[in-house]
Scaffold this motif. Sequence first.
Motif, PDB file in Angstrom:
ATOM      1  N   LEU A 117       9.550 -11.380   4.525  1.00 17.97           N
ATOM      2  CA  LEU A 117       9.925  -9.982   4.019  1.00 17.97           C
ATOM      3  C   LEU A 117       9.171  -9.062   4.977  1.00 17.97           C
ATOM      4  O   LEU A 117       9.535  -7.846   5.356  1.00 17.97           O
ATOM      5  N   CYS A 118       7.925  -9.292   5.590  1.00 20.11           N
ATOM      6  CA  CYS A 118       7.338  -8.607   6.611  1.00 20.11           C
ATOM      7  C   CYS A 118       8.388  -8.616   7.853  1.00 20.11           C
ATOM      8  O   CYS A 118       8.490  -7.651   8.590  1.00 20.11           O
ATOM      9  N   TRP A 119       8.885  -9.550   8.244  1.00 20.89           N
ATOM     10  CA  TRP A 119       9.645  -9.775   9.388  1.00 20.89           C
ATOM     11  C   TRP A 119      10.940  -9.058   9.338  1.00 20.89           C
ATOM     12  O   TRP A 119      11.280  -8.226  10.291  1.00 20.89           O
ATOM     13  N   LEU A 120      11.438  -8.831   8.234  1.00 23.22           N
ATOM     14  CA  LEU A 120      12.561  -8.232   7.737  1.00 23.22           C
ATOM     15  C   LEU A 120      12.426  -6.571   7.982  1.00 23.22           C
ATOM     16  O   LEU A 120      13.201  -6.008   8.379  1.00 23.22           O
ATOM     17  N   ARG A 121      11.188  -6.196   7.543  1.00 22.53           N
ATOM     18  CA  ARG A 121      10.921  -4.978   7.666  1.00 22.53           C
ATOM     19  C   ARG A 121      10.655  -4.527   9.030  1.00 22.53           C
ATOM     20  O   ARG A 121      10.943  -3.476   9.483  1.00 22.53           O
ATOM     21  N   SER A 122      10.185  -5.493   9.874  1.00 23.94           N
ATOM     22  CA  SER A 122       9.983  -5.115  11.115  1.00 23.94           C
ATOM     23  C   SER A 122      11.179  -4.924  11.971  1.00 23.94           C
ATOM     24  O   SER A 122      11.183  -4.233  13.159  1.00 23.94           O
ATOM     25  N   LYS A 123      12.395  -5.390  11.292  1.00 26.27           N
ATOM     26  CA  LYS A 123      13.672  -5.319  12.107  1.00 26.27           C
ATOM     27  C   LYS A 123      14.340  -4.071  11.344  1.00 26.27           C
ATOM     28  O   LYS A 123      15.772  -3.710  11.803  1.00 26.27           O
ATOM     29  N   GLY A 124      13.589  -3.330  10.686  1.00 24.26           N
ATOM     30  CA  GLY A 124      14.299  -1.959   9.962  1.00 24.26           C
ATOM     31  C   GLY A 124      15.272  -2.538   8.899  1.00 24.26           C
ATOM     32  O   GLY A 124      15.899  -1.709   8.355  1.00 24.26           O
ATOM     33  N   LEU A 125      15.060  -3.616   8.206  1.00 22.71           N
ATOM     34  CA  LEU A 125      16.007  -3.974   7.114  1.00 22.71           C
ATOM     35  C   LEU A 125      15.549  -3.427   5.874  1.00 22.71           C
ATOM     36  O   LEU A 125      14.126  -3.469   5.529  1.00 22.71           O
ATOM     37  N   LYS A 126      16.353  -3.061   4.811  1.00 21.86           N
ATOM     38  CA  LYS A 126      15.941  -2.597   3.452  1.00 21.86           C
ATOM     39  C   LYS A 126      15.739  -4.306   2.608  1.00 21.86           C
ATOM     40  O   LYS A 126      16.736  -5.023   3.112  1.00 21.86           O
ATOM     41  N   ILE A 127      14.945  -4.084   1.756  1.00 20.35           N
ATOM     42  CA  ILE A 127      14.914  -5.152   0.811  1.00 20.35           C
ATOM     43  C   ILE A 127      15.143  -4.934  -0.717  1.00 20.35           C
ATOM     44  O   ILE A 127      14.332  -4.269  -1.131  1.00 20.35           O
ATOM     45  N   GLY A 128      16.271  -5.504  -1.084  1.00 21.15           N
ATOM     46  CA  GLY A 128      16.670  -5.348  -2.255  1.00 21.15           C
ATOM     47  C   GLY A 128      16.286  -6.630  -3.399  1.00 21.15           C
ATOM     48  O   GLY A 128      15.857  -7.793  -2.849  1.00 21.15           O
ATOM     49  N   SER A 129      16.359  -6.644  -4.590  1.00 23.29           N
ATOM     50  CA  SER A 129      16.312  -7.816  -5.353  1.00 23.29           C
ATOM     51  C   SER A 129      16.733  -7.514  -6.890  1.00 23.29           C
ATOM     52  O   SER A 129      17.107  -6.610  -7.171  1.00 23.29           O
ATOM     53  N   CYS A 130      17.227  -8.766  -7.294  1.00 26.68           N
ATOM     54  CA  CYS A 130      17.877  -8.761  -8.644  1.00 26.68           C
ATOM     55  C   CYS A 130      17.441 -10.086  -9.497  1.00 26.68           C
ATOM     56  O   CYS A 130      17.068 -11.000  -8.700  1.00 26.68           O
ATOM     57  N   SER A 131      17.519  -9.939 -10.671  1.00 24.61           N
ATOM     58  CA  SER A 131      16.914 -11.193 -11.460  1.00 24.61           C
ATOM     59  C   SER A 131      17.709 -11.339 -12.737  1.00 24.61           C
ATOM     60  O   SER A 131      18.066 -10.202 -13.243  1.00 24.61           O
ATOM     61  N   GLY A 132      17.756 -12.399 -13.106  1.00 26.11           N
ATOM     62  CA  GLY A 132      18.171 -12.979 -14.606  1.00 26.11           C
ATOM     63  C   GLY A 132      17.188 -12.304 -15.503  1.00 26.11           C
ATOM     64  O   GLY A 132      17.480 -12.137 -16.855  1.00 26.11           O
ATOM     65  N   TYR A 133      16.079 -12.178 -15.189  1.00 22.47           N
ATOM     66  CA  TYR A 133      14.956 -12.064 -16.169  1.00 22.47           C
ATOM     67  C   TYR A 133      14.917 -10.468 -16.585  1.00 22.47           C
ATOM     68  O   TYR A 133      15.362  -9.506 -15.932  1.00 22.47           O
ATOM     69  N   PRO A 134      14.933 -10.250 -17.911  1.00 20.22           N
ATOM     70  CA  PRO A 134      14.855  -8.805 -18.355  1.00 20.22           C
ATOM     71  C   PRO A 134      13.626  -7.987 -17.788  1.00 20.22           C
ATOM     72  O   PRO A 134      12.699  -8.662 -17.388  1.00 20.22           O
ATOM     73  N   ARG A 135      13.723  -6.759 -18.077  1.00 14.51           N
ATOM     74  CA  ARG A 135      12.647  -5.943 -17.428  1.00 14.51           C
ATOM     75  C   ARG A 135      11.175  -6.223 -18.046  1.00 14.51           C
ATOM     76  O   ARG A 135      10.387  -6.158 -17.297  1.00 14.51           O
ATOM     77  N   GLN A 136      11.217  -6.557 -19.314  1.00 15.23           N
ATOM     78  CA  GLN A 136       9.929  -6.717 -19.809  1.00 15.23           C
ATOM     79  C   GLN A 136       9.136  -7.874 -19.034  1.00 15.23           C
ATOM     80  O   GLN A 136       7.737  -7.787 -19.066  1.00 15.23           O
ATOM     81  N   VAL A 137       9.884  -8.918 -18.851  1.00 14.39           N
ATOM     82  CA  VAL A 137       9.401  -9.853 -18.023  1.00 14.39           C
ATOM     83  C   VAL A 137       9.005  -9.688 -16.532  1.00 14.39           C
ATOM     84  O   VAL A 137       8.033  -9.969 -15.882  1.00 14.39           O
ATOM     85  N   LEU A 138       9.957  -8.862 -15.982  1.00 18.04           N
ATOM     86  CA  LEU A 138       9.662  -8.470 -14.578  1.00 18.04           C
ATOM     87  C   LEU A 138       8.446  -7.603 -14.499  1.00 18.04           C
ATOM     88  O   LEU A 138       7.526  -7.277 -13.514  1.00 18.04           O
ATOM     89  N   ASP A 139       8.175  -6.678 -15.594  1.00 19.75           N
ATOM     90  CA  ASP A 139       7.059  -5.658 -15.676  1.00 19.75           C
ATOM     91  C   ASP A 139       5.631  -6.677 -15.682  1.00 19.75           C
ATOM     92  O   ASP A 139       4.715  -6.188 -14.984  1.00 19.75           O
ATOM     93  N   VAL A 140       5.575  -7.762 -15.882  1.00 20.80           N
ATOM     94  CA  VAL A 140       4.568  -8.821 -15.787  1.00 20.80           C
ATOM     95  C   VAL A 140       4.536  -9.428 -14.191  1.00 20.80           C
ATOM     96  O   VAL A 140       3.571  -9.572 -13.797  1.00 20.80           O
ATOM     97  N   LEU A 141       5.474  -9.748 -13.928  1.00 18.17           N
ATOM     98  CA  LEU A 141       5.735 -10.533 -12.636  1.00 18.17           C
ATOM     99  C   LEU A 141       5.711  -9.661 -11.439  1.00 18.17           C
ATOM    100  O   LEU A 141       5.036 -10.038 -10.500  1.00 18.17           O
ATOM    101  N   LEU A 142       5.950  -8.529 -11.268  1.00 21.37           N
ATOM    102  CA  LEU A 142       6.054  -7.628 -10.176  1.00 21.37           C
ATOM    103  C   LEU A 142       4.933  -7.455  -9.864  1.00 21.37           C
ATOM    104  O   LEU A 142       4.521  -7.514  -8.408  1.00 21.37           O
ATOM    105  N   PRO A 143       3.800  -6.931 -10.540  1.00 17.44           N
ATOM    106  CA  PRO A 143       2.478  -6.693  -9.986  1.00 17.44           C
ATOM    107  C   PRO A 143       1.848  -7.996  -9.189  1.00 17.44           C
ATOM    108  O   PRO A 143       0.918  -7.923  -8.539  1.00 17.44           O
ATOM    109  N   LEU A 144       1.988  -9.051  -9.854  1.00 17.14           N
ATOM    110  CA  LEU A 144       1.521 -10.268  -9.663  1.00 17.14           C
ATOM    111  C   LEU A 144       2.178 -10.841  -8.242  1.00 17.14           C
ATOM    112  O   LEU A 144       1.198 -11.150  -7.300  1.00 17.14           O
ATOM    113  N   ALA A 145       3.377 -10.640  -7.839  1.00 16.88           N
ATOM    114  CA  ALA A 145       4.028 -10.946  -6.854  1.00 16.88           C
ATOM    115  C   ALA A 145       3.635  -9.848  -5.566  1.00 16.88           C
ATOM    116  O   ALA A 145       3.446 -10.212  -4.443  1.00 16.88           O
TER     117      ALA A 145
END
Length: 275
Positions: A117-145
């Motif tokens: 991800l750091c390398w991609l940003r160094s190339k000027g690329l944007k980084i998106g994401s999506c998941s089958g997880y519902p938002r309530q689960v991602l709210d727990v996962l995202l700060p840990l990641a």
Amino acid sequence: MSSSSPCAIALEAVIFDWAGTLVDFGSLAPTQIFVDAFKSFDIHITLEQARGPMGLSKWQHIQALLAEPAIARQWQQCNGHAPTDKDIDAIYSRFMPMQIAKVGEYSQGIAGVAATLCWLRSKGLKIGSCSGYPRQVLDVLLPLAAAEGIAPDHVIAGDELAAGGRPGPYMALANVLALKIGDVAACIKVDDTVPGIEEGIRAGMWSVGISLSGNEVGVTPEQLAQLTSEQIAGLRSRAEARLREAGAHYVIDSVADLPAVLALIETRLQAGQRP
């Protein structure tokens, strides 16, 4: 990047899945929780069965499992009727708190992801994401990641779009809108599941499948390390075949291998090729 063709475009973004792609080597968190949730209704499913619809949003995943003839027969025998939407709701309501409670245990970043991800940003690329997880689960996962250096520019959860989730293109296209990408062909979708690859294809993107770290192989790094090179090759080959059949342009072992594929895609774009 200079153009060698009037039709050439430059890459703008990479859109990633989460479990099995960025975090949770083997995509174990959702799989085990499906088994546990069904068991709480006296319905016994295997890990392999639970993996089958992986990549779908979780309500649709449960719907797909209950549509499996063997699982539907169990439900009929236990409950005296075929599974209904009300039954899907009931399992989903049981699944959600279990998933929220457990997702943190499986939140570890996959080796090489943060550096990629750091390398991609160094190339000027944007980084998106999506998941089958519902938002309530991602709210727990995202700060840990994020604490491990895994923090995309945008995140779409599986329950956030009225249009629905995978295998439709909607979550990938929502990233295109949010990140202000000029051409879907300037995006790479990276995913370890069949519905996730289909999502990228339907969105008009380059689609890259993940084999060894993902759902199609479904083992921990420790389990993988115990296998022979021949066994690993067999697992990789089977996973690649599944992902290629879904439409993947390339298949790699993990996100750590993405830079080499990105270079190949850039070359094809410069030649005026599109997904």
